[in-house]
Design a protein around this motif. Structure first.
Motif, short mmCIF file in Angstrom:
data_model
loop_
_atom_site.label_atom_id
_atom_site.label_comp_id
_atom_site.label_asym_id
_atom_site.label_seq_id
_atom_site.Cartn_x
_atom_site.Cartn_y
_atom_site.Cartn_z
N ILE A 361 0.83 -1.21 0.00
CA ILE A 361 0.00 0.00 0.00
C ILE A 361 0.87 1.26 0.00
CG2 ILE A 361 -1.71 1.31 1.32
CD1 ILE A 361 -2.73 -1.44 2.33
N ILE A 362 0.58 2.13 -0.96
CA ILE A 362 1.27 3.43 -1.05
C ILE A 362 0.30 4.51 -0.61
CG2 ILE A 362 2.67 4.91 -2.54
CD1 ILE A 362 1.51 1.93 -4.23
N ASP A 387 1.30 -1.70 -4.99
CA ASP A 387 0.09 -2.29 -5.60
C ASP A 387 -1.14 -1.41 -5.51
OD1 ASP A 387 1.36 -4.85 -6.16
OD2 ASP A 387 1.35 -5.14 -3.99
N LYS A 388 -1.36 -0.75 -4.37
CA LYS A 388 -2.57 0.04 -4.15
C LYS A 388 -2.20 1.46 -3.73
CE LYS A 388 -5.51 -3.35 -4.86
NZ LYS A 388 -6.49 -3.31 -5.97
N LEU A 389 -2.67 2.44 -4.52
CA LEU A 389 -2.38 3.85 -4.22
C LEU A 389 -3.56 4.49 -3.51
CD1 LEU A 389 -0.68 6.41 -4.42
CD2 LEU A 389 -1.63 6.76 -6.73
N VAL A 390 -3.31 4.96 -2.29
CA VAL A 390 -4.33 5.61 -1.46
C VAL A 390 -4.00 7.09 -1.35
CG1 VAL A 390 -5.46 5.67 0.78
CG2 VAL A 390 -4.68 3.48 -0.16
N ILE A 391 -4.97 7.94 -1.64
CA ILE A 391 -4.77 9.40 -1.55
C ILE A 391 -5.57 9.95 -0.38
CG2 ILE A 391 -5.07 11.62 -2.70
CD1 ILE A 391 -4.83 10.18 -5.36
N GLY A 392 -4.89 10.65 0.51
CA GLY A 392 -5.56 11.42 1.54
C GLY A 392 -5.86 12.80 0.98
N LEU A 393 -7.14 13.16 0.88
CA LEU A 393 -7.54 14.41 0.24
C LEU A 393 -8.04 15.40 1.29
CD1 LEU A 393 -8.10 15.88 -2.51
CD2 LEU A 393 -10.44 15.01 -2.32
N ASN A 394 -7.42 16.57 1.33
CA ASN A 394 -7.87 17.60 2.27
C ASN A 394 -9.30 18.03 1.97
OD1 ASN A 394 -4.76 17.95 1.97
ND2 ASN A 394 -5.25 19.01 3.89
N SER A 395 -10.13 18.09 3.00
CA SER A 395 -11.51 18.56 2.84
C SER A 395 -11.52 20.04 2.50
CB SER A 395 -12.29 18.32 4.14
OG SER A 395 -11.81 19.19 5.16
N ASP A 396 -12.68 20.57 2.14
CA ASP A 396 -12.78 22.00 1.83
C ASP A 396 -12.36 22.86 3.01
OD1 ASP A 396 -13.67 21.31 -0.67
OD2 ASP A 396 -15.77 21.79 -0.30
#
Length: 488
Positions: A361-362, A387-396
């Motif tokens: 996991i990346i 294998d798996k790309l996870v993105i942490g996305l900042n909320s508004d």
């Protein structure tokens, strides 16, 4: 969206342990050789594959049985193998999967083996070891006696005939099974082959793909809705079927009933290998019909399961929790943006599943406000690390605190959904804090990726990752520059 999603999830969880499916058909082994193809042979103009790994799995009707086991059903398998090494391997795999093999006949034939040579995700060669021959009359009598006793003794909830036209599914067997199933009101699903559908007469549902539909009609036909309306009702009536379910590859499925034709769009995001997708459809259909689901609901879930399978390499059996997780995401009660987008703690089950499968996991994070080529290049490079790309996305709210009251330009829902359009992005998790520290501590990625001029020791959350990697941004691209150019 799948209707009745929450009801179907509860129905499955409550009843799957009582699901006992009888699978009848042509059984075989699927072998895979995995390697790299980098040069041409000096002996002949053919590619050389340097073998790195190999795998043997249950194939044909046995793959249907394996699919059912992975869904949590009890399975009894009926078929024929040879008295050879392949047959020994076959029985070992059945035992390993907990499949009842009392209906398997050792016949005067070789065990059917399909060997596929793979380079990366691409199949470059298939070798078939088989002899197409009908089973003997004596074997038919033995099987008929076994079937009668099995149906008397065990509570069979559904039956599948998986016909690969190797000689096992003779008309005598098919009609005997269908007659018994109808007498006991057991749904019977047929995965057909060839142009002799008389042997499937009076089945609950027959599930041809477009090639098989063309075969029974005697001419190649286009994959259009018009064809479904023109020929579907005629075939259903001719063979006295309750339903005809046509699997149409990238166009999904069409369910032809007595009074209605329903088209179901495909849910596959990316297709790597269609091997076994038809097996997945009939097994999922049998499982849900066996626990009391309506035909239309069972078909929709089968379509969902097939979408999972074609995104894998090789013959793959969908896991029960994997299917339920996807069903949860697509339930009309969830109001999901995408099956890749997660809020709060929804992601934990997904991460847990990937861990169990041994996936690397990346993790990376960012605002990703106004996507540009720099973002895409950076994310693609990140995916290549595992294998798996996870993105942490900042909320508004998080972006406003970090970038000022005029940001973000694009709201969090749209930013998240746009990221999911990249095939190399596997999950997007929206978080509300200024940093993803808590998120990283929960995920504990194998590789934590950050872009720009950071040093590894400066990256937030690095203590929770096995490894930290820095990827340089593409020069000349930034969201702030784009906004400035538009403003000016």
């Amino acid at each position: 969206m799948i209707k009745n999603g929450q009801y179907l999830i509860q129905l499955f969880k409550t009843n799957v342990q009582n699901c006992h499916v009888l699978v009848i058909g042509d059984v075989m082994l699927d072998k895979y050789y995995f390697g790299e193809m980098k040069r041409i042979s000096p002996e002949a103009p053919v590619p050389i594959v340097n073998k790195k790994d190999e795998m043997t799995t249950l194939g044909g009707a046995a793959n249907v049985a394996n699919n059912l086991v992975q869904l949590g059903c009890k399975v009894s398998l009926v078929g024929a193998v040879g008295n050879d090494q392949g047959g020994n391997e076959f029985f070992d795999l059945l035992k390993l999967q907990g499949i009842d093999s009392s209906g398997i006949i050792i016949d005067d034939r070789c065990t059917t083996i399909k060997t596929r040579v793979m380079s990366g995700n691409q199949q470059v060669l298939r070798i078939d070891h088989e002899v197409k021959m009908n089973i003997s009359d004596l074997a038919i009598k033995h099987l008929e006696s076994w079937l009668v006793q099995k149906l008397k003794k065990d509570h069979i909830t559904s039956i599948i005939i998986s016909d690969y036209e190797k000689g096992f599914c003779r008309k005598e067997i098919c009609q005997k099974v269908i007659t018994l199933a109808n007498q006991l009101e057991i749904p019977i699903i047929i995965d057909p082959k060839g142009n002799k559908w008389d042997k499937y007469q009076n089945a609950t549902v027959v599930t041809p793909n477009m090639t098989e539909l063309s075969n029974i009609l005697g001419a190649e036909i286009p994959n259009t809705n018009e064809v479904m309306y023109r020929y579907g009702p005629l075939l259903r009536k001719k063979y006295a079927l309750d339903y005809l379910l046509v699997t149409r590859s990238g166009k999904g499925m069409s369910l032809i009933g007595e009074d209605e034709i329903t088209h179901i769009f495909t849910l596959a995001k990316e297709v790597f290998d269609v091997s076994g997708a038809g097996d997945t459809v009939v097994s999922t259909l049998a499982a849900f019909l066996g626990i009391g689901a309506r035909m239309d609901d069972a078909v929709n879930i089968s379509n969902l399961a097939a979408g999972i399978v074609v995104g894998k390499v090789g013959t793959y059996a969908v896991q029960d929790d994997e299917l339920l997780m996807q069903l949860e995401f697509l339930s009309e009660n969830k109001n999901k943006l995408s099956s890749k987008v997660f809020f709060n703690e929804e992601y934990k089950q997904v991460i847990s599943n990937w861990r169990r499968e041994g996936k690397k996991i990346i993790f990376t994070n960012g605002c990703f406000d106004i996507l540009h080529i720099g973002h895409a290049t950076y994310l693609k490079k990140a995916k290549q690390l595992g294998d798996k790309l996870v993105i942490g996305l900042n909320s508004d709210h998080s972006v406003k605190r970090l970038k000022g009251p005029s940001r973000p330009i694009v709201n969090e829902n749209d930013r998240a959904k746009m990221l999911t359009f990249f095939e190399f992005v596997d999950a997007v998790i929206i978080f509300n804090e200024d940093t993803p520290l808590n998120l990283i501590s929960e995920i504990r990625p194998d590789i934590l990726v950050k872009g720009g001029d950071y040093k590894a020791k400066e990256v937030v959350g690095r203590e929770f990752a096995s490894k930290t990697e820095i990827i340089s941004f593409v020069d000349g691209y930034s969201t702030s520059d784009i906004i400035d150019k538009i403003s000016n």
